[in-house]
Scaffold this motif. Structure first.
Motif, PDB file in Angstrom:
ATOM      1  N   GLU A 111      26.053 -57.975  51.471  1.00  0.00           N
ATOM      2  CA  GLU A 111      24.773 -57.316  51.209  1.00  0.00           C
ATOM      3  C   GLU A 111      23.901 -57.306  52.467  1.00  0.00           C
ATOM      4  O   GLU A 111      23.260 -56.304  52.786  1.00  0.00           O
ATOM      5  N   MET A 112      23.897 -58.418  53.199  1.00  0.00           N
ATOM      6  CA  MET A 112      23.105 -58.489  54.438  1.00  0.00           C
ATOM      7  C   MET A 112      23.624 -57.482  55.475  1.00  0.00           C
ATOM      8  O   MET A 112      22.836 -56.822  56.142  1.00  0.00           O
ATOM      9  N   TYR A 113      24.946 -57.372  55.598  1.00  0.00           N
ATOM     10  CA  TYR A 113      25.516 -56.374  56.512  1.00  0.00           C
ATOM     11  C   TYR A 113      25.039 -54.969  56.148  1.00  0.00           C
ATOM     12  O   TYR A 113      24.672 -54.179  57.015  1.00  0.00           O
ATOM     13  N   GLU A 114      25.041 -54.665  54.862  1.00  0.00           N
ATOM     14  CA  GLU A 114      24.605 -53.342  54.402  1.00  0.00           C
ATOM     15  C   GLU A 114      23.124 -53.115  54.701  1.00  0.00           C
ATOM     16  O   GLU A 114      22.722 -52.043  55.145  1.00  0.00           O
ATOM     17  N   ILE A 115      22.309 -54.124  54.474  1.00  0.00           N
ATOM     18  CA  ILE A 115      20.870 -54.023  54.769  1.00  0.00           C
ATOM     19  C   ILE A 115      20.652 -53.782  56.254  1.00  0.00           C
ATOM     20  O   ILE A 115      19.865 -52.915  56.659  1.00  0.00           O
ATOM     21  N   LEU A 116      21.373 -54.537  57.090  1.00  0.00           N
ATOM     22  CA  LEU A 116      21.233 -54.388  58.542  1.00  0.00           C
ATOM     23  C   LEU A 116      21.741 -53.030  59.004  1.00  0.00           C
ATOM     24  O   LEU A 116      21.155 -52.409  59.901  1.00  0.00           O
ATOM     25  N   ARG A 117      22.823 -52.529  58.394  1.00  0.00           N
ATOM     26  CA  ARG A 117      23.341 -51.204  58.743  1.00  0.00           C
ATOM     27  C   ARG A 117      22.296 -50.130  58.451  1.00  0.00           C
ATOM     28  O   ARG A 117      22.032 -49.255  59.282  1.00  0.00           O
ATOM     29  N   ARG A 118      21.663 -50.214  57.265  1.00  0.00           N
ATOM     30  CA  ARG A 118      20.622 -49.240  56.908  1.00  0.00           C
ATOM     31  C   ARG A 118      19.427 -49.345  57.851  1.00  0.00           C
ATOM     32  O   ARG A 118      18.842 -48.327  58.248  1.00  0.00           O
ATOM     33  N   ALA A 119      19.054 -50.561  58.223  1.00  0.00           N
ATOM     34  CA  ALA A 119      17.930 -50.757  59.151  1.00  0.00           C
ATOM     35  C   ALA A 119      18.246 -50.141  60.515  1.00  0.00           C
ATOM     36  O   ALA A 119      17.393 -49.509  61.132  1.00  0.00           O
ATOM     37  N   GLU A 120      19.479 -50.303  60.956  1.00  0.00           N
ATOM     38  CA  GLU A 120      19.895 -49.743  62.229  1.00  0.00           C
ATOM     39  C   GLU A 120      19.857 -48.212  62.193  1.00  0.00           C
ATOM     40  O   GLU A 120      19.407 -47.564  63.138  1.00  0.00           O
ATOM     41  N   GLU A 121      20.301 -47.638  61.074  1.00  0.00           N
ATOM     42  CA  GLU A 121      20.280 -46.171  60.924  1.00  0.00           C
ATOM     43  C   GLU A 121      18.855 -45.634  60.991  1.00  0.00           C
ATOM     44  O   GLU A 121      18.613 -44.570  61.545  1.00  0.00           O
ATOM     45  N   LYS A 122      17.905 -46.352  60.415  1.00  0.00           N
ATOM     46  CA  LYS A 122      16.504 -45.909  60.421  1.00  0.00           C
ATOM     47  C   LYS A 122      15.911 -45.897  61.825  1.00  0.00           C
ATOM     48  O   LYS A 122      15.000 -45.145  62.103  1.00  0.00           O
ATOM     49  N   GLN A 123      16.446 -46.749  62.696  1.00  0.00           N
ATOM     50  CA  GLN A 123      15.898 -46.834  64.059  1.00  0.00           C
ATOM     51  C   GLN A 123      16.475 -45.793  64.988  1.00  0.00           C
ATOM     52  O   GLN A 123      16.023 -45.619  66.095  1.00  0.00           O
ATOM     53  N   GLN A 124      17.518 -45.080  64.557  1.00  0.00           N
ATOM     54  CA  GLN A 124      18.135 -44.079  65.425  1.00  0.00           C
ATOM     55  C   GLN A 124      17.452 -42.756  65.335  1.00  0.00           C
ATOM     56  O   GLN A 124      16.802 -42.367  64.487  1.00  0.00           O
TER      57      GLN A 124
END
Length: 124
Positions: A111-124
């Motif tokens: 779940e943490m990996y998924e949260i971090l992946r979504r956060a990374e996508e928002k910053q691009q």
């Protein structure tokens, strides 16, 4: 910013799940688990209205209580205060503490990996 006590969190959690509630419904809900009396619940409701966390409307037989703050807002505020107080606002330090104590399950790590992946996508 509304600061809720632990007891007020219990009341808010119920109101977020099931609104409106009368004072007697709240008392009946909490009497077995907390031992709160009608007077205790009345005190909490009065304080919470003063804080603008809840409001009441007059019903046919009793006041009906509703939440005035959204659960997501209260959770975010509480989380930020906890993070600041305990970890100096450092999310990484909190996560490292959890990982070091092996308090995370495989599901939580995923779940943490998924949260971090979504956060990374928002910053691009």
């Amino acid at each position: 910013m509304i600061k809720l006590s632990e007891a007020e969190w219990k009341v808010m959690s119920l109101l977020w799940r099931e609104s409106p509630q009368t004072m007697m419904q709240l008392t009946n809900h909490f009497k077995d688990t907390t031992g709160w009396t009608k007077h205790t619940v009345m005190t909490f409701l009065r304080r919470m209205e003063e804080k603008h966390a809840i409001h009441h409307e007059d019903g046919e037989r009793a006041k009906l209580y509703y939440p005035d703050i959204k659960q997501e807002e209260a959770v975010l505020q509480e989380t930020e205060e906890f993070l600041d107080k305990v970890f100096g606002g450092r999310m990484g330090l909190m996560l490292n503490t959890l990982v070091e104590k092996k308090a995370l399950s495989k599901e939580e790590i995923a779940e943490m990996y998924e949260i971090l992946r979504r956060a990374e996508e928002k910053q691009q």
